[in-house]
Design an enzyme around this catalytic site. Sequence first.
Site, short mmCIF file in Angstrom:
data_model
loop_
_atom_site.label_atom_id
_atom_site.label_comp_id
_atom_site.label_asym_id
_atom_site.label_seq_id
_atom_site.Cartn_x
_atom_site.Cartn_y
_atom_site.Cartn_z
CB SER A 294 -0.51 1.43 -0.66
OG SER A 294 -1.33 0.44 -0.39
CG ASP B 246 -3.08 -0.84 -7.46
OD1 ASP B 246 -3.25 -1.79 -6.63
OD2 ASP B 246 -2.34 0.27 -6.97
CG HIS C 14 -0.32 -1.79 -4.84
ND1 HIS C 14 -1.52 -0.90 -4.82
CD2 HIS C 14 0.04 -2.09 -3.36
CE1 HIS C 14 -1.23 -0.27 -3.52
NE2 HIS C 14 -0.70 -1.11 -2.78
#
Length: 230
Positions: A119, A173, A204
Site C-alpha cells: 500500500s 481493493d 486491500h
Amino acid sequence: MSNVQLECVELETQENIDFSVIWLHGLGADGHDFTPIVPHLGLHTAGVRFIFPHAPVRPITINNGFPMRAWYDIDSLDLENRSTDDAVFSPAQDHVHQLIQRENERGIPTNRIILAGFSQGGAVTLYTALRYPETLLGILAISTYLPAPERVESTAHPANKQAPIFLAHGRHDEMINIRHAYRSKETLERLTNPLEWHEYDMGHEVCPEEIADIGRWLSGRFEADQDKQP
C-alpha cells in the site's frame, strides 16, 4: 538526508546472511505487520535478513490531522488528485536510503537487496527503488500504485530500469482501485523492467495464494543471484 535512524523489526532465516529484504508497511500499521508471513514464504535455500521499519508518526490530513504511523501525508482519497510532489516522498526516500546503506555496512551489497512494500509502503518502494543509483536485486510492491507516473521515465535511474518487479493487487481493493495498479503496470513495462503481475479475488489485504507467489518470486531472485556467483 534525515539523521534519524528508524526503529526496525528484524527476522533472519539462517545464521549466515547473504540477502536483505527491506519491507515497508502501510498507513497506520507498523513494522510488525508483515512479520507473520516470513515463515510461510518457503525460503529454505538462502540466508535472508528481513528488515521491517516503523514509519514515523505524523498527522494525516484525510484523518482530520490525527497522528499515526505513515510514510507520507495523504491529502485526498482520490489518487487522481493526490499530491505526488517530490517533497511528499523525499523524507521517506531518505529513510530507505539509510536502511540500504546500513545493510551495505553490514556486508550486504545493494545488488543483494530487495525493496518491498504494501500500500503506502509500496508507493514509497516504487518511488525510491526506481530512482536509486545502484542496482537492486528486485522490487516488490503489492496493493499499491506508482506515484507520479508521468515523470517516471525521466526520473528513473538507469541502474534500476531493468530491476525485476513483482506487482500484485486485489480485484476488490476498496482503498486503491485496481485500475490504478493496471496503469502502474503499463507504465513500468515501458521502462523495460522485467515485470511479474498477479491479481487476486481479495480486497486491500494479502491472501495465502499471494504469499506463495511472493515466496516463489523471492526464491527465484535469490537463486538467480547465487547462480551468477563464481
